[in-house]
Design a protein around this motif. Sequence first.
Motif, PDB file in Angstrom:
ATOM      1  N   SER A 231       0.828  -1.213   0.000  1.00  0.00           N
ATOM      2  CA  SER A 231       0.000   0.000   0.000  1.00  0.00           C
ATOM      3  C   SER A 231       0.856   1.254   0.000  1.00  0.00           C
ATOM      4  CB  SER A 231      -0.928   0.002   1.215  1.00  0.00           C
ATOM      5  OG  SER A 231      -1.819  -1.083   1.184  1.00  0.00           O
ATOM      6  N   LEU A 232       1.900   1.270   0.813  1.00  0.00           N
ATOM      7  CA  LEU A 232       2.756   2.458   0.869  1.00  0.00           C
ATOM      8  C   LEU A 232       3.517   2.650  -0.435  1.00  0.00           C
ATOM      9  CD1 LEU A 232       4.076   2.145   4.530  1.00  0.00           C
ATOM     10  CD2 LEU A 232       2.529   3.880   3.619  1.00  0.00           C
ATOM     11  N   ILE A 233       3.934   1.562  -1.074  1.00  0.00           N
ATOM     12  CA  ILE A 233       4.609   1.694  -2.364  1.00  0.00           C
ATOM     13  C   ILE A 233       3.642   2.233  -3.409  1.00  0.00           C
ATOM     14  CG2 ILE A 233       5.709   0.401  -4.232  1.00  0.00           C
ATOM     15  CD1 ILE A 233       7.028  -1.352  -2.186  1.00  0.00           C
ATOM     16  N   ASN A 234       2.382   1.806  -3.365  1.00  0.00           N
ATOM     17  CA  ASN A 234       1.382   2.335  -4.282  1.00  0.00           C
ATOM     18  C   ASN A 234       1.144   3.826  -4.061  1.00  0.00           C
ATOM     19  OD1 ASN A 234      -0.014   0.293  -6.155  1.00  0.00           O
ATOM     20  ND2 ASN A 234       0.087  -0.826  -4.239  1.00  0.00           N
ATOM     21  N   VAL A 235       1.064   4.248  -2.805  1.00  0.00           N
ATOM     22  CA  VAL A 235       0.898   5.677  -2.511  1.00  0.00           C
ATOM     23  C   VAL A 235       2.110   6.458  -2.993  1.00  0.00           C
ATOM     24  CG1 VAL A 235       0.687   7.385  -0.664  1.00  0.00           C
ATOM     25  CG2 VAL A 235      -0.662   5.282  -0.577  1.00  0.00           C
ATOM     26  N   LEU A 236       3.296   5.910  -2.796  1.00  0.00           N
ATOM     27  CA  LEU A 236       4.508   6.562  -3.279  1.00  0.00           C
ATOM     28  C   LEU A 236       4.495   6.668  -4.799  1.00  0.00           C
ATOM     29  CD1 LEU A 236       7.318   7.734  -2.721  1.00  0.00           C
ATOM     30  CD2 LEU A 236       8.214   5.401  -2.744  1.00  0.00           C
ATOM     31  N   GLU A 237       4.044   5.628  -5.479  1.00  0.00           N
ATOM     32  CA  GLU A 237       3.956   5.660  -6.931  1.00  0.00           C
ATOM     33  C   GLU A 237       2.962   6.716  -7.403  1.00  0.00           C
ATOM     34  OE1 GLU A 237       4.476   4.501 -10.972  1.00  0.00           O
ATOM     35  OE2 GLU A 237       5.689   4.313  -9.160  1.00  0.00           O
TER      36      GLU A 237
ATOM     37  N   ASN B  86       0.567  -4.426  -7.128  1.00  0.00           N
ATOM     38  CA  ASN B  86       1.973  -4.151  -6.874  1.00  0.00           C
ATOM     39  C   ASN B  86       2.560  -3.396  -8.061  1.00  0.00           C
ATOM     40  OD1 ASN B  86       4.696  -4.133  -6.303  1.00  0.00           O
ATOM     41  ND2 ASN B  86       4.802  -6.291  -5.745  1.00  0.00           N
ATOM     42  N   PRO B  87       2.980  -2.135  -7.875  1.00  0.00           N
ATOM     43  CA  PRO B  87       3.516  -1.362  -8.994  1.00  0.00           C
ATOM     44  C   PRO B  87       4.820  -1.909  -9.537  1.00  0.00           C
ATOM     45  CG  PRO B  87       3.864  -0.193  -6.924  1.00  0.00           C
ATOM     46  CD  PRO B  87       2.987  -1.377  -6.609  1.00  0.00           C
TER      47      PRO B  87
ATOM     48  N   TYR C  71      11.919  -1.217  -5.449  1.00  0.00           N
ATOM     49  CA  TYR C  71      11.193  -0.086  -6.041  1.00  0.00           C
ATOM     50  C   TYR C  71      12.136   1.078  -6.333  1.00  0.00           C
ATOM     51  CZ  TYR C  71       7.843   3.698  -6.601  1.00  0.00           C
ATOM     52  OH  TYR C  71       7.133   4.764  -7.090  1.00  0.00           O
ATOM     53  N   GLU C  72      13.095   1.322  -5.451  1.00  0.00           N
ATOM     54  CA  GLU C  72      14.061   2.401  -5.666  1.00  0.00           C
ATOM     55  C   GLU C  72      14.892   2.148  -6.916  1.00  0.00           C
ATOM     56  OE1 GLU C  72      17.311   4.833  -2.951  1.00  0.00           O
ATOM     57  OE2 GLU C  72      17.141   2.665  -2.743  1.00  0.00           O
ATOM     58  N   ARG C  73      15.298   0.916  -7.133  1.00  0.00           N
ATOM     59  CA  ARG C  73      16.084   0.599  -8.333  1.00  0.00           C
ATOM     60  C   ARG C  73      15.242   0.774  -9.589  1.00  0.00           C
ATOM     61  NH1 ARG C  73      18.056  -3.586  -4.924  1.00  0.00           N
ATOM     62  NH2 ARG C  73      16.491  -5.023  -5.792  1.00  0.00           N
TER      63      ARG C  73
END
Length: 411
Positions: free
Chosen positions: A74-80, A221-222, A135-137
């Motif tokens: 969820s946090l990765i999606n919000v970051l995206e 998942n982005p 995700y950072e890469r």
Amino acid sequence: MHVLFCLQIDEQSYGNALIAIVWLTGVITPMVKFLYDPSKRYLSLNRRRTIEQSTQDIELHLMACIHDQETTPSLINVLEMSNPSLENPICLYVLHLIQLRGRSTPVFIDHQPHCKTNPPQKNYSQHIVNAFRSYERQKSNNVAVKLYTSISPYETMHDEICMQVAIKRVSLLIVPFHKQWKSNGMTESAHPIQALNRQLLRTAPCSVGILIERGALNISNPLTNVTFYSVGIIFIEGNDDREALAYAMRMANNPIVRVTLIRLMEPRKKYKNLSNRDPDGDLIHMFKVDCIQIKRHGYKEEVVRDSVEMINVLKSLEGCFDLVLVGRRHESESSLFSGLTDWNEYPELGTIGDMLVSSDSTFDGSVLVIQQQKRSGIGYHDFHLDSGILPKQENLTIVEFPSDRKVWPIV
């Protein structure tokens, strides 16, 4: 030569001494708690940090707190959705929070590649670290992720989070809601996390967002899926609504995000000129100029006369959005909120957020409830945390906080 002195006391003297020790302990302990306020270290900011006041052409600093690895997607999606790019880079600080057990000293672990960490301690957060590193890469130079683990008691965890927020100059702190919705419809609740979130709302020196994960936000998942996100903003008035809209306007620049602004207005305010009268109108006008020309975005005005009509509008949003942004507090004595605060199930979410995620709600999307930390100063607490309605008050005096001061205890 050693001389041994033996002192004999009777039972009455021993009892008096014991009572004196207990009395002193009982007096000194609350005095220390009263005189020592850890929040002075991070509430004495030279200026508040918010999304609304940050500019688009500088790196945006966000911080996300994680209690378990299920929150990571969820946090990765919000970051995206937050549109990290070369023109608008994002620096995300991730704090994996673990309750301190079996020892008295808090532990702070830096997971940066150059830091050597004890492997047993590092394993607590390894899955979280791996996900964000991947995700950072993928985002190369658009996102910088810095990961940490903080092991501390829940009672003082908010002080350690706020200290990191101040040192890292974070504009928005995102924390997970204390209840989690599972795929089978069941929910899990953690009351210590609820108490932590309320403390952060009172004392955090930046804006705070409580993320309620439901729907596709905590499934997709982005890193593997190309997803189109639909984001809605419910706007009534006030600082918190403007902060939510400012964040949504940043998301609107992302080509895979569709933003819809829903403006709830009372009849007597419908014909008010919104372009140059007040901060709310200025920001809405900016949204219209910058975003409405992009066809995928939208703007709607809903005239509501009372709380019943407002609830009907909220019910109509079911199935329309992956994520809805709302402000927590509203500086209003409007009839729209008449009687609603008496039924708040989760006061930390405010009136609108509570209606979207309460036990009798059918809304199936995720919700981000945002509070703009308008006031900073020593000893400030949000005495209106138990209500979503915040009356207007005068600003407190803000004193300077030296940026080079290092007070975060690292063990």
